[in-house]
Design a protein around this motif. Structure first.
Motif, PDB file in Angstrom:
ATOM      1  N   ALA A   1       0.829  -1.202   0.000  1.00 46.85           N
ATOM      2  CA  ALA A   1       0.000   0.000   0.000  1.00 46.85           C
ATOM      3  C   ALA A   1       0.862   1.250   0.000  1.00 46.85           C
ATOM      4  CB  ALA A   1      -0.927  -0.010   1.219  1.00 46.85           C
ATOM      5  N   ALA A   2       1.938   1.212   0.758  1.00 49.36           N
ATOM      6  CA  ALA A   2       2.822   2.375   0.828  1.00 49.36           C
ATOM      7  C   ALA A   2       3.506   2.595  -0.522  1.00 49.36           C
ATOM      8  CB  ALA A   2       3.868   2.173   1.917  1.00 49.36           C
ATOM      9  N   ARG A   3       3.909   1.491  -1.139  1.00 43.61           N
ATOM     10  CA  ARG A   3       4.575   1.607  -2.437  1.00 43.61           C
ATOM     11  C   ARG A   3       3.602   2.130  -3.498  1.00 43.61           C
ATOM     12  NH1 ARG A   3       7.932  -0.631  -6.261  1.00 43.61           N
ATOM     13  NH2 ARG A   3       6.608  -2.298  -7.015  1.00 43.61           N
ATOM     14  N   PHE A   4       2.347   1.686  -3.391  1.00 40.95           N
ATOM     15  CA  PHE A   4       1.325   2.169  -4.314  1.00 40.95           C
ATOM     16  C   PHE A   4       1.215   3.691  -4.215  1.00 40.95           C
ATOM     17  CE2 PHE A   4      -2.983   3.182  -5.658  1.00 40.95           C
ATOM     18  CZ  PHE A   4      -3.100   2.427  -6.810  1.00 40.95           C
ATOM     19  N   GLN A   5       1.217   4.176  -2.968  1.00 39.86           N
ATOM     20  CA  GLN A   5       1.161   5.633  -2.739  1.00 39.86           C
ATOM     21  C   GLN A   5       2.314   6.342  -3.448  1.00 39.86           C
ATOM     22  OE1 GLN A   5      -0.690   7.623  -0.389  1.00 39.86           O
ATOM     23  NE2 GLN A   5      -2.118   5.980   0.130  1.00 39.86           N
ATOM     24  N   ASP A   6       3.492   5.734  -3.343  1.00 43.20           N
ATOM     25  CA  ASP A   6       4.688   6.381  -3.895  1.00 43.20           C
ATOM     26  C   ASP A   6       4.758   6.272  -5.409  1.00 43.20           C
ATOM     27  OD1 ASP A   6       5.405   6.921  -1.363  1.00 43.20           O
ATOM     28  OD2 ASP A   6       6.912   5.330  -1.183  1.00 43.20           O
TER      29      ASP A   6
ATOM     30  N   ARG B   1      -5.835  -3.084  -6.400  1.00 46.80           N
ATOM     31  CA  ARG B   1      -6.040  -4.521  -6.159  1.00 46.80           C
ATOM     32  C   ARG B   1      -5.036  -5.359  -6.936  1.00 46.80           C
ATOM     33  NH1 ARG B   1     -12.311  -3.482  -7.235  1.00 46.80           N
ATOM     34  NH2 ARG B   1     -12.874  -2.722  -5.165  1.00 46.80           N
ATOM     35  N   ALA B   2      -4.620  -4.880  -8.071  1.00 46.04           N
ATOM     36  CA  ALA B   2      -3.736  -5.679  -8.928  1.00 46.04           C
ATOM     37  C   ALA B   2      -2.279  -5.270  -8.782  1.00 46.04           C
ATOM     38  CB  ALA B   2      -4.162  -5.521 -10.392  1.00 46.04           C
ATOM     39  N   PHE B   3      -2.005  -4.430  -7.796  1.00 45.70           N
ATOM     40  CA  PHE B   3      -0.662  -3.857  -7.710  1.00 45.70           C
ATOM     41  C   PHE B   3       0.408  -4.934  -7.541  1.00 45.70           C
ATOM     42  CE2 PHE B   3       2.638  -1.235  -5.412  1.00 45.70           C
ATOM     43  CZ  PHE B   3       3.034  -0.555  -6.545  1.00 45.70           C
TER      44      PHE B   3
ATOM     45  N   ARG C   1       5.090  -5.421 -12.311  1.00 50.04           N
ATOM     46  CA  ARG C   1       6.429  -6.004 -12.301  1.00 50.04           C
ATOM     47  C   ARG C   1       7.503  -4.976 -12.596  1.00 50.04           C
ATOM     48  NH1 ARG C   1       4.996  -9.134  -9.622  1.00 50.04           N
ATOM     49  NH2 ARG C   1       4.068 -11.173  -9.975  1.00 50.04           N
ATOM     50  N   GLY C   2       7.318  -3.773 -12.140  1.00 50.98           N
ATOM     51  CA  GLY C   2       8.323  -2.765 -12.454  1.00 50.98           C
ATOM     52  C   GLY C   2       8.122  -2.249 -13.858  1.00 50.98           C
ATOM     53  N   GLY C   3       9.087  -1.560 -14.397  1.00 50.63           N
ATOM     54  CA  GLY C   3       8.894  -0.922 -15.685  1.00 50.63           C
ATOM     55  C   GLY C   3       8.238   0.426 -15.472  1.00 50.63           C
ATOM     56  N   SER C   4       7.565   0.922 -16.499  1.00 48.59           N
ATOM     57  CA  SER C   4       6.979   2.248 -16.398  1.00 48.59           C
ATOM     58  C   SER C   4       5.672   2.202 -15.627  1.00 48.59           C
ATOM     59  CB  SER C   4       6.741   2.813 -17.796  1.00 48.59           C
ATOM     60  OG  SER C   4       5.899   3.950 -17.701  1.00 48.59           O
ATOM     61  N   SER C   5       5.667   2.781 -14.427  1.00 46.39           N
ATOM     62  CA  SER C   5       4.448   2.781 -13.620  1.00 46.39           C
ATOM     63  C   SER C   5       3.376   3.643 -14.287  1.00 46.39           C
ATOM     64  CB  SER C   5       4.747   3.298 -12.215  1.00 46.39           C
ATOM     65  OG  SER C   5       5.390   4.551 -12.276  1.00 46.39           O
ATOM     66  N   LYS C   6       3.824   4.674 -14.981  1.00 46.46           N
ATOM     67  CA  LYS C   6       2.864   5.560 -15.648  1.00 46.46           C
ATOM     68  C   LYS C   6       2.152   4.813 -16.777  1.00 46.46           C
ATOM     69  CE  LYS C   6       2.672  10.285 -17.393  1.00 46.46           C
ATOM     70  NZ  LYS C   6       3.509  11.472 -17.674  1.00 46.46           N
ATOM     71  N   ALA C   7       2.931   4.092 -17.582  1.00 49.32           N
ATOM     72  CA  ALA C   7       2.324   3.309 -18.666  1.00 49.32           C
ATOM     73  C   ALA C   7       1.369   2.270 -18.071  1.00 49.32           C
ATOM     74  CB  ALA C   7       3.404   2.633 -19.509  1.00 49.32           C
ATOM     75  N   TRP C   8       1.732   1.713 -16.920  1.00 48.13           N
ATOM     76  CA  TRP C   8       0.901   0.672 -16.304  1.00 48.13           C
ATOM     77  C   TRP C   8      -0.456   1.231 -15.889  1.00 48.13           C
ATOM     78  CZ3 TRP C   8      -0.777  -0.603 -11.157  1.00 48.13           C
ATOM     79  CH2 TRP C   8      -1.193  -1.941 -11.011  1.00 48.13           C
TER      80      TRP C   8
END
Lengths: 261, 210
Positions: B24-29, B65-67, B71-78
């Motif tokens: 959850a914390a990583r999702f925030q970041d 939910r799917a975070f 698998r890394g890569g571009s979080s923006k594209a994801w």
């Protein structure tokens, strides 16, 4: 006004976006120097890009939406860790409740799988050869021909260490008319592979290498590209290039002869 | 620490718990900072302010939910891929519910300012005078750029938004839209040509007094 050249149009946009590899960018710059039509067109494209990218064209999220999303995520989190709000519940039992609840809610997994399926890209049915050609074309189109750009084999070889789990043969074939351009790591056939890039005149040769026991000797043509495959020292080696079959075979022989058996 | 008092078999569960908290914390970041980008794409794709916010909220819930599968890569594209999918779902819903012709053809029917862009010729203004050079001279106001963008066919609008507004690379655009990288390049070239034509037509039709 002088018309821009239709045949340079795609490269022009790739250039304006900074997405061409060094070789194509250079090629385009040379053309640009001698073509007023394309030079003017490039200016127009750059102006257009600026106009679209200016402030106030984007629609940022409103503070209300930010709060709404944050609240929805909080709800989601508390649903995950939904605690029967009984006073005095110990941290321990709350933790267990949380975990039990989490692991017993299959709908979560289904939702997650749903997202996963939506994200899965329709790449099934692509043969290895198609993938190799696609990777070759991509390396030319996008700015991704090389990750390490050098003609020195002693720079390229150590560069792969730690990036891949095998050691690809990097040989110097400049004296045979195939200068080394560099190397990169690519993803083909579901695994990470080494790619070496050599040149012959204006042509690029991508050499894909990965460990394999099942490689066969084969030469084929696909979408106008020539492919050559052989096995050497437990490695499967694939060449992909628009170079003619005769010279590509010559490259294969030089490479196979120089690389460790 | 609490885990010190746990029975031995509780160890993995506490680790799971901690993994969730870290997730959850990583999702925030990692994902939350792209909220503006997510809204921008949803707004341009849907052409509807209210729908855009619903789409963004839905996309963020799904992403949360799917975070674990990110698998890394571009979080923006994801996250933008998920926004795009949520938009497709939303539009399918709309069409099912209303059982009308595709929204594409009517998304701007109620926007009077936009009709101007559809006027391609005006008798009192010879077309030859509107050269691309005069377009350059004319400063494009941001809200007019928005209108012209909004009027482009969806595939081209999407490509321009992802490239010029969100600054995605060709590779990232290819990931978000599931089209080959070569097609991304040709689509952008075509999108810019269409944009320039629409802009020219807007000029030819004369600017609306504001």
């Amino acid at each position: 006004m002088i018309r821009p050249c239709a045949e340079w149009n795609l490269l022009l946009h790739g250039y304006a976006d900074g997405e061409l590899d060094a070789a194509n960018a250079l090629k385009f710059e040379q053309h640009l120097g001698s073509c007023g039509g394309c030079a003017a067109e490039l200016q127009r494209v750059m102006a257009l890009k600026q106009a679209i990218a200016q402030d106030q064209v984007s629609w940022p999220a409103s503070p209300a939406l930010k709060e709404r999303v944050a609240a929805a995520l909080r709800r989601e989190t508390s649903m995950r860790s939904a605690l029967p709000a009984v006073a005095g519940t110990s941290l321990l039992s709350r933790l267990f409740d949380h975990v039990r609840r989490w692991s017993l809610v299959p709908s979560m997994a289904i939702l997650a799988a749903g997202v996963f399926l939506m994200l899965a890209r329709p790449e099934t049915g692509m043969s290895l050869q198609d993938e190799l050609v696609a990777s070759h074309v991509r390396s030319l189109l996008a700015n991704h021909l090389t990750d390490v750009e050098t003609s020195d084999q002693h720079t390229v070889k150590p560069w792969f260490t730690g990036k891949i789990d095998f050691s690809p043969p990097v040989v110097d074939l400049a004296s045979r008319g195939f200068p080394l351009v560099g190397g990169r790591v690519d993803y083909v056939g579901g695994r990470v592979v080494a790619a070496l890039i050599y040149r012959r005149n204006g042509h690029v040769i991508n050499v894909f290498i990965w460990p394999s026991l099942t490689a066969s000797n084969a030469t084929m043509e696909r979408e106008g590209y020539n492919l050559v495959n052989w096995k050497q020292a437990e490695l499967s080696i694939w060449l992909v290039s628009d170079l003619n079959p005769v010279e590509l075979k010559e490259f294969k022989e030089d490479f196979a002869e120089t690389a460790p058996k | 620490m609490s885990h010190a008092v746990l029975p031995a078999e509780g160890g993995t569960e506490v680790r799971t718990e901690r993994a969730h908290a870290e997730g959850a914390a990583r999702f925030q970041d990692v994902i939350l900072p792209h909220l503006d980008a997510a809204h921008n794409l949803a707004r341009y794709l849907s052409g509807d302010a209210t729908a855009a916010e619903d789409i963004v909220q839905e996309a963020y819930l799904r992403a949360f939910r799917a975070f674990g599968q990110f698998r890394g890569g571009s979080s923006k594209a994801w996250i933008l891929t998920i926004v795009r999918n949520c938009h497709l779902n939303w539009r399918a819903d709309q069409q099912r519910r209303a059982n009308i012709e595709p929204l594409e053809s009517m998304s701007h029917a109620d926007d009077p300012a936009f009709e101007d862009a559809d006027i391609s010729e005006r008798a009192d203004l010879p077309r030859e005078e509107i050269t691309p050079e005069t377009i350059l001279a004319q400063r494009m106001e941001a809200d007019e750029v928005r209108l012209v963008l909004a009027g482009l066919p969806e595939a081209f609008r999407e490509a321009l938004v992802l490239r010029e507004l969100e600054c995605l690379s060709y590779r990232e655009i290819s990931d978000v839209t599931s089209i080959p990288i070569g097609t991304v390049m040709s689509r952008l070239a075509r999108a810019r040509a269409i944009f320039a034509t629409a802009w020219r037509q807007r000029l030819a039709a004369g600017k609306k007094p504001r």
